[in-house]
Write a protein that holds these residues in place. Structure first.
Motif, PDB file in Angstrom:
ATOM      1  N   LEU A 297       0.873  14.917  10.697  1.00 47.37           N
ATOM      2  CA  LEU A 297       1.986  14.021  10.360  1.00 47.37           C
ATOM      3  C   LEU A 297       1.540  12.566  10.334  1.00 47.37           C
ATOM      4  CD1 LEU A 297       4.890  15.659  12.417  1.00 47.37           C
ATOM      5  CD2 LEU A 297       4.594  15.651   9.926  1.00 47.37           C
ATOM      6  N   VAL A 298       0.675  12.173  11.281  1.00 45.16           N
ATOM      7  CA  VAL A 298       0.168  10.802  11.304  1.00 45.16           C
ATOM      8  C   VAL A 298      -0.606  10.498  10.033  1.00 45.16           C
ATOM      9  CG1 VAL A 298      -1.458   9.229  12.427  1.00 45.16           C
ATOM     10  CG2 VAL A 298       0.119  10.609  13.814  1.00 45.16           C
ATOM     11  N   VAL A 299      -1.492  11.417   9.648  1.00 40.94           N
ATOM     12  CA  VAL A 299      -2.299  11.230   8.434  1.00 40.94           C
ATOM     13  C   VAL A 299      -1.406  11.196   7.199  1.00 40.94           C
ATOM     14  CG1 VAL A 299      -4.063  12.260   6.950  1.00 40.94           C
ATOM     15  CG2 VAL A 299      -4.361  12.248   9.450  1.00 40.94           C
ATOM     16  N   ALA A 300      -0.416  12.101   7.169  1.00 43.41           N
ATOM     17  CA  ALA A 300       0.480  12.179   6.004  1.00 43.41           C
ATOM     18  C   ALA A 300       1.308  10.918   5.858  1.00 43.41           C
ATOM     19  CB  ALA A 300       1.395  13.401   6.140  1.00 43.41           C
ATOM     20  N   MET A 301       1.841  10.413   6.979  1.00 42.68           N
ATOM     21  CA  MET A 301       2.658   9.198   6.925  1.00 42.68           C
ATOM     22  C   MET A 301       1.824   7.999   6.525  1.00 42.68           C
ATOM     23  SD  MET A 301       5.783   9.918   7.451  1.00 42.68           S
ATOM     24  CE  MET A 301       6.445   8.298   7.794  1.00 42.68           C
ATOM     25  N   THR A 302       0.601   7.927   7.030  1.00 43.48           N
ATOM     26  CA  THR A 302      -0.288   6.823   6.658  1.00 43.48           C
ATOM     27  C   THR A 302      -0.584   6.849   5.168  1.00 43.48           C
ATOM     28  OG1 THR A 302      -1.301   6.874   8.842  1.00 43.48           O
ATOM     29  CG2 THR A 302      -2.514   5.736   7.099  1.00 43.48           C
ATOM     30  N   ALA A 303      -0.857   8.013   4.661  1.00 43.59           N
ATOM     31  CA  ALA A 303      -1.147   8.140   3.228  1.00 43.59           C
ATOM     32  C   ALA A 303       0.070   7.819   2.392  1.00 43.59           C
ATOM     33  CB  ALA A 303      -1.632   9.569   2.937  1.00 43.59           C
ATOM     34  N   PHE A 304       1.255   8.175   2.911  1.00 44.38           N
ATOM     35  CA  PHE A 304       2.487   7.922   2.165  1.00 44.38           C
ATOM     36  C   PHE A 304       2.791   6.425   2.081  1.00 44.38           C
ATOM     37  CE2 PHE A 304       7.086   7.268   2.020  1.00 44.38           C
ATOM     38  CZ  PHE A 304       7.399   7.964   0.863  1.00 44.38           C
ATOM     39  N   ASN A 305       2.529   5.712   3.187  1.00 37.76           N
ATOM     40  CA  ASN A 305       2.876   4.307   3.250  1.00 37.76           C
ATOM     41  C   ASN A 305       1.805   3.391   2.678  1.00 37.76           C
ATOM     42  OD1 ASN A 305       5.507   4.228   4.552  1.00 37.76           O
ATOM     43  ND2 ASN A 305       4.486   5.134   6.315  1.00 37.76           N
ATOM     44  N   LYS A 306       0.652   3.905   2.396  1.00 45.98           N
ATOM     45  CA  LYS A 306      -0.433   3.091   1.858  1.00 45.98           C
ATOM     46  C   LYS A 306      -0.773   3.546   0.446  1.00 45.98           C
ATOM     47  CE  LYS A 306      -5.148   1.629   2.891  1.00 45.98           C
ATOM     48  NZ  LYS A 306      -6.295   1.790   3.797  1.00 45.98           N
ATOM     49  N   PRO A 307      -0.864   2.595  -0.492  1.00 48.84           N
ATOM     50  CA  PRO A 307      -1.189   2.991  -1.863  1.00 48.84           C
ATOM     51  C   PRO A 307      -2.529   3.719  -1.943  1.00 48.84           C
ATOM     52  CG  PRO A 307      -0.496   0.687  -1.718  1.00 48.84           C
ATOM     53  CD  PRO A 307      -0.673   1.171  -0.321  1.00 48.84           C
ATOM     54  N   ASP A 308      -2.634   4.623  -2.849  1.00 52.09           N
ATOM     55  CA  ASP A 308      -3.896   5.326  -3.069  1.00 52.09           C
ATOM     56  C   ASP A 308      -4.822   4.399  -3.838  1.00 52.09           C
ATOM     57  OD1 ASP A 308      -5.959   7.023  -3.472  1.00 52.09           O
ATOM     58  OD2 ASP A 308      -4.895   8.390  -4.820  1.00 52.09           O
ATOM     59  N   GLU A 309      -5.458   3.492  -3.095  1.00 47.18           N
ATOM     60  CA  GLU A 309      -6.209   2.421  -3.727  1.00 47.18           C
ATOM     61  C   GLU A 309      -7.485   2.919  -4.400  1.00 47.18           C
ATOM     62  OE1 GLU A 309      -6.713  -0.526  -0.736  1.00 47.18           O
ATOM     63  OE2 GLU A 309      -4.666  -1.249  -0.925  1.00 47.18           O
ATOM     64  N   THR A 310      -7.979   4.079  -4.014  1.00 48.00           N
ATOM     65  CA  THR A 310      -9.206   4.575  -4.624  1.00 48.00           C
ATOM     66  C   THR A 310      -8.944   5.163  -6.003  1.00 48.00           C
ATOM     67  OG1 THR A 310      -8.918   6.752  -3.581  1.00 48.00           O
ATOM     68  CG2 THR A 310     -10.164   5.090  -2.353  1.00 48.00           C
ATOM     69  N   ALA A 311      -7.694   5.558  -6.246  1.00 51.34           N
ATOM     70  CA  ALA A 311      -7.403   6.253  -7.494  1.00 51.34           C
ATOM     71  C   ALA A 311      -6.635   5.390  -8.491  1.00 51.34           C
ATOM     72  CB  ALA A 311      -6.600   7.516  -7.207  1.00 51.34           C
ATOM     73  N   LYS A 312      -6.013   4.253  -8.030  1.00 50.91           N
ATOM     74  CA  LYS A 312      -5.143   3.481  -8.910  1.00 50.91           C
ATOM     75  C   LYS A 312      -5.695   2.091  -9.191  1.00 50.91           C
ATOM     76  CE  LYS A 312      -0.815   5.753  -7.577  1.00 50.91           C
ATOM     77  NZ  LYS A 312       0.504   5.587  -6.979  1.00 50.91           N
ATOM     78  N   VAL A 313      -5.296   1.619 -10.338  1.00 51.23           N
ATOM     79  CA  VAL A 313      -5.596   0.225 -10.673  1.00 51.23           C
ATOM     80  C   VAL A 313      -4.271  -0.523 -10.762  1.00 51.23           C
ATOM     81  CG1 VAL A 313      -7.691   0.810 -11.931  1.00 51.23           C
ATOM     82  CG2 VAL A 313      -5.502   0.656 -13.165  1.00 51.23           C
ATOM     83  N   CYS A 314      -4.344  -1.840 -10.704  1.00 51.18           N
ATOM     84  CA  CYS A 314      -3.137  -2.663 -10.835  1.00 51.18           C
ATOM     85  C   CYS A 314      -2.671  -2.619 -12.283  1.00 51.18           C
ATOM     86  CB  CYS A 314      -3.448  -4.097 -10.403  1.00 51.18           C
ATOM     87  SG  CYS A 314      -2.067  -5.229 -10.657  1.00 51.18           S
ATOM     88  N   THR A 315      -1.457  -2.140 -12.479  1.00 45.90           N
ATOM     89  CA  THR A 315      -0.902  -2.019 -13.831  1.00 45.90           C
ATOM     90  C   THR A 315       0.154  -3.070 -14.143  1.00 45.90           C
ATOM     91  OG1 THR A 315       0.728  -0.426 -13.004  1.00 45.90           O
ATOM     92  CG2 THR A 315      -1.338   0.461 -13.895  1.00 45.90           C
ATOM     93  N   LYS A 316       0.609  -3.783 -13.088  1.00 47.28           N
ATOM     94  CA  LYS A 316       1.670  -4.767 -13.316  1.00 47.28           C
ATOM     95  C   LYS A 316       1.616  -5.836 -12.230  1.00 47.28           C
ATOM     96  CE  LYS A 316       6.620  -5.084 -14.377  1.00 47.28           C
ATOM     97  NZ  LYS A 316       7.896  -4.331 -14.478  1.00 47.28           N
ATOM     98  N   VAL A 317       1.828  -7.092 -12.631  1.00 45.22           N
ATOM     99  CA  VAL A 317       1.885  -8.209 -11.679  1.00 45.22           C
ATOM    100  C   VAL A 317       3.230  -8.910 -11.843  1.00 45.22           C
ATOM    101  CG1 VAL A 317       0.829 -10.369 -10.920  1.00 45.22           C
ATOM    102  CG2 VAL A 317      -0.609  -8.522 -11.810  1.00 45.22           C
ATOM    103  N   MET A 318       3.986  -8.969 -10.761  1.00 41.19           N
ATOM    104  CA  MET A 318       5.291  -9.639 -10.776  1.00 41.19           C
ATOM    105  C   MET A 318       5.169 -10.957 -10.021  1.00 41.19           C
ATOM    106  SD  MET A 318       7.492  -7.847 -12.484  1.00 41.19           S
ATOM    107  CE  MET A 318       9.045  -8.524 -11.918  1.00 41.19           C
TER     108      MET A 318
END
Length: 270
Positions: free
Chosen positions: A25-46
């Protein structure tokens, strides 16, 4: 004598499963609350700038260019390489930025929120200085800013600007009538104060602003002094100029309490 050790395997297994579930649960919650930075790029800047459309010095496009120049603009970069803190620090270095916040979201978006230092008066001093004062009594550099501000001219040192012109301008800007009526403050060589209105071809002299008394008390006393003079002027506008005519006098002296000295065009009248 022999001592035996009895293990409750069922209970032990339950404890092990509970620990494993908690860790999951700790690992799952951490992953849920933190962006998957290794797989995503910034697609939008507000970019959100408070008061951008009304009184601001800076625009969203300028923030974008600043970040691009510093190679900090996040669009298209992997999220793990987007340094939110560095973006904030670079924006706070601008003389026109009061606060800056930057954060990343799970869907590859970077949000930047900025509050600006707001100009209160423009100083164009006799000594050649040309700058703005903000609502915190601090000096801001000259810019392309074109909004309708009070202009302060004449014998103005930077100390006098921050400690006297700033509270004087605040008192004017906090009053809806005088905010729209007074367009210029002129400081004479002896530091007497003249006000130039938008309506009426006359100059208003209010005398010398209160000097330093107790630390932190000067601004309040200046505000009270200015409003007292402007209250007198409002009565004179209502009961005097409305009948005599707005262009009858060229100089209105409010320096002395309970007395208004007016200089008529062509001669003097008390």
């Amino acid at each position: 004598m022999k001592f035996g050790l009895t293990i409750n395997w069922k209970k032990a297994l339950t404890i092990v499963l509970d620990i494993a579930l908690a860790a999951y649960l700790v690992v799952a919650m951490t992953a849920f609350n933190k962006p998957d930075e290794t797989a995503k790029v910034c697609t939008k800047v507000m970019i959100n700038i408070a008061d951008e459309t009304t009184n601001g010095f800076i625009k969203s496009e300028e923030i974008k260019k600043r970040l691009q120049t510093l190679k900090l603009h996040p669009l298209g970069k992997p999220m793990r390489y987007v340094d939110a803190r560095k973006i904030e620090e670079s924006l706070k270095a601008s003389p026109f930025v009061q606060t800056a916040e930057c954060y990343k979201t799970q869907n590859g978006q970077v949000n930047i929120t900025i509050t600006q230092r707001m100009p209160l008066v423009r100083v164009k001093a006799k000594n050649g200085d040309d700058y703005y004062l903000d609502d915190y009594n601090s000096i801001m550099p000259n810019s392309h800013y074109t909004s309708d501000l009070i202009i302060a001219t004449g014998n103005i040192s930077r100390h006098f600007a921050m400690n006297y012109i700033s509270p004087l301008s605040k008192a004017i800007m906090d009053n809806e009538l005088w905010k729209n009526q007074i367009e210029q403050v002129n400081v004479l060589d002896n530091q007497g104060i003249e006000l130039i209105p938008r309506v009426g071809e006359h100059i208003i002299y209010i005398g010398h602003l209160p000097k330093d008394t107790q630390k932190g008390d000067t601004g309040k006393k200046i505000g009270e002094y200015v409003m007292k003079k402007l209250d007198t002027l409002e009565k004179f506008y209502h009961y005097g100029l409305s009948q005599a005519g707005w262009n009858k006098y060229k100089y209105i002296n409010l320096e002395f309490d309970n007395q208004i000295i007016c200089k008529r065009r062509g001669n003097v009248k008390y």
